[in-house]
Design a protein around this motif. Structure first.
Motif, short mmCIF file in Angstrom:
data_model
loop_
_atom_site.label_atom_id
_atom_site.label_comp_id
_atom_site.label_asym_id
_atom_site.label_seq_id
_atom_site.Cartn_x
_atom_site.Cartn_y
_atom_site.Cartn_z
N PRO A 46 -3.76 36.24 8.34
CA PRO A 46 -3.00 35.64 9.57
C PRO A 46 -1.79 35.43 9.49
N ARG A 47 -1.28 36.75 9.42
CA ARG A 47 0.65 37.04 9.81
C ARG A 47 0.63 38.35 10.06
N CYS A 48 1.39 38.56 11.08
CA CYS A 48 1.75 39.86 11.49
C CYS A 48 0.25 40.84 11.18
N PRO A 49 -0.44 40.44 11.88
CA PRO A 49 -2.30 41.41 11.76
C PRO A 49 -1.92 42.71 12.44
N ALA A 50 -1.14 43.05 13.55
CA ALA A 50 -0.69 44.96 13.56
C ALA A 50 -0.41 45.10 12.75
N VAL A 51 0.38 44.57 11.56
CA VAL A 51 1.51 45.45 10.53
C VAL A 51 -0.03 45.65 9.66
N TYR A 52 -0.54 44.82 9.39
CA TYR A 52 -1.05 44.80 7.82
C TYR A 52 -2.35 45.28 8.74
N ALA A 53 -2.87 45.58 9.44
CA ALA A 53 -3.99 46.26 10.39
C ALA A 53 -3.55 47.88 9.72
N ARG A 54 -2.65 48.07 9.66
CA ARG A 54 -2.44 49.64 8.95
C ARG A 54 -2.46 50.56 7.66
N HIS A 55 -3.33 48.74 6.99
CA HIS A 55 -2.97 49.33 5.60
C HIS A 55 -4.60 49.19 4.74
N SER A 56 -5.13 50.03 4.28
CA SER A 56 -6.31 50.40 3.56
C SER A 56 -6.40 49.35 2.70
N ARG A 57 -7.58 49.31 2.27
CA ARG A 57 -8.12 48.05 0.46
C ARG A 57 -7.55 48.88 -0.36
N TRP A 58 -7.10 47.03 -0.61
CA TRP A 58 -6.14 47.71 -2.46
C TRP A 58 -7.85 48.22 -2.97
N LEU A 59 -7.25 49.48 -3.73
CA LEU A 59 -7.97 50.37 -4.96
C LEU A 59 -6.71 50.42 -6.04
N SER A 60 -7.41 50.72 -6.91
CA SER A 60 -6.61 50.95 -8.42
C SER A 60 -6.07 52.11 -8.48
N MET A 61 -4.16 52.88 -9.02
CA MET A 61 -4.20 54.27 -9.15
C MET A 61 -5.32 55.24 -9.35
N ARG A 62 -5.86 54.64 -10.49
CA ARG A 62 -7.21 54.96 -10.88
C ARG A 62 -7.92 55.42 -10.07
N GLU A 63 -8.24 54.66 -8.90
CA GLU A 63 -9.95 55.10 -8.10
C GLU A 63 -8.91 56.00 -7.13
N TRP A 64 -7.81 55.62 -6.57
CA TRP A 64 -6.86 56.73 -5.71
C TRP A 64 -6.90 57.96 -6.17
N ARG A 65 -6.50 57.97 -7.18
CA ARG A 65 -6.33 59.40 -8.20
C ARG A 65 -8.26 60.13 -7.90
N ALA A 66 -9.50 59.70 -7.90
CA ALA A 66 -10.58 60.03 -7.85
C ALA A 66 -10.50 60.71 -6.52
N LEU A 67 -10.48 59.82 -5.68
CA LEU A 67 -10.49 60.24 -4.35
C LEU A 67 -9.44 61.73 -3.72
N GLY A 68 -8.56 61.71 -4.73
CA GLY A 68 -7.55 63.10 -3.75
C GLY A 68 -7.08 62.82 -3.84
N ILE A 69 -5.87 61.35 -4.24
CA ILE A 69 -4.97 60.78 -3.23
C ILE A 69 -3.69 61.45 -4.03
N VAL A 70 -2.52 61.93 -4.60
CA VAL A 70 -1.83 62.30 -5.88
C VAL A 70 -0.49 62.01 -5.68
N PRO A 71 0.62 60.97 -5.65
CA PRO A 71 1.65 61.29 -5.71
C PRO A 71 2.70 62.28 -5.75
N THR A 72 3.38 62.30 -4.88
CA THR A 72 4.49 63.55 -5.20
C THR A 72 5.12 63.54 -6.04
#
Length: 316
Positions: free
Chosen positions: A236-262
């Protein structure tokens, strides 16, 4: 009367309706003039002309706002004021380095707070009409600060109406300025500790979650399926800013997708959202609910990322 002279009467009526003292109204409103420089600066803002959809690269913005000078001066303050910062953290739950980073980003630790007269700025922006209701309310709030005893000479700030070390709008000053040095006053124009405590109060009010870091840089694997994590929500606020964000996932789920903190990571069960400020094949970040709190302070992904990165560098 026509033009701005007539509009002063509108501001006077709104101020009376909001309970501003008549003496304050008469001391300020009849002497207001239109500030052409303020209108020029407002019309030059991104999105007003040329291509409103163009997104510049993040790296130059980061280079301007996460500088060696800001890091060095931020670390010195962080070290010398750490006991006070910890007390503010215990009170509000906000990471001390984030308070310090916002202070550095907003005013270069108090060096650059702006010299525009707030009532004149706010009246001019309200008269322009692009965000009339917002700036009329802020104008009235500036008069209420005068009613509370804040000297007119202290109500200086940016061309957009923000004031003090934290660069608060007047309504936020009324609502959230906080005594951080326990001297009985909340002076965001002269006390660094009051300013830092006020920033923490703002972030807590914006939904800051204690003991959670703002986010972490990550590596995204080649061929990653971004459409699978695209958010379908419209903010509802700043839609263009938030449009650049993915949906929420847990860190466990991100790691399962291969997204690794540096570097540092986040707990497995912490919810995070992916943002790639310069698109694929560049630095990406997994951001938490506290990143959203920083966005409430200034609704810009570049701002929030640079605050988080400056805070990390200060704390390191």
């Amino acid at each position: 009367m026509t033009g701005f002279a007539a509009y002063r009467e509108t501001l006077a009526a709104k101020s009376r309706a909001a309970g501003v003292r008549e003496a304050t109204i008469q001391n300020v409103i009849p002497y207001l003039t239109l500030n052409a420089r303020v209108l020029e600066l407002d019309r030059a803002q991104p999105g007003q002309v040329n291509n409103p959809n163009a997104i510049p690269p993040f790296a130059p913005y980061r280079a301007r706002h996460v500088t060696a000078d800001l890091i060095t001066r931020g670390r010195a303050r962080f070290s010398s004021q750490y006991p006070y910062l910890r007390a503010i953290e215990q009170r509000f739950g906000v990471e001390p380095q984030i308070m310090m980073a916002i202070y550095g980003h907003e005013t270069s630790f108090g060096r650059v707070t702006g010299g525009f007269d707030l009532p004149q700025v706010l009246a001019s922006l309200a008269y322009e009409g692009r965000r009339r209701s917002f700036f009329e309310d802020e104008f009235v709030a500036s008069l209420k600060l005068l009613d509370q005893g804040v000297p007119r000479g202290r109500l200086k700030g940016s061309w957009a109406g923000a004031t003090g070390y934290p660069q608060f709008m007047p309504s936020v000053v009324l609502r959230l300025r906080t005594d951080g040095d326990a001297n009985g006053t909340a002076d965001i124009w002269n006390s660094e500790l009051d300013a830092l405590a006020s920033i923490a109060a703002y972030l807590r009010d914006a939904g800051w979650k204690p003991n959670v870091h703002w986010g972490v840089p990550v590596r995204v694997p080649a061929g990653f399926n971004r459409s699978a994590v695209r958010s379908t929500l419209v903010a509802p606020r700043c839609p263009a800013v938030y449009a650049r964000h993915s949906r929420w996932l847990s860190m466990r789920e991100w790691r399962a997708l291969g997204i690794v903190p540096t570097g540092r990571s986040l707990p497995d069960n912490e919810q995070a959202s992916l943002i790639e400020p310069d698109g694929p094949d560049s630095t990406a970040y997994l951001t938490t609910v506290n990143y959203r709190a920083i966005l409430d302070y200034n609704c810009s992904n570049f701002y929030a990322l640079s605050v988080g990165l400056l805070g990390d560098a200060i704390a390191r």
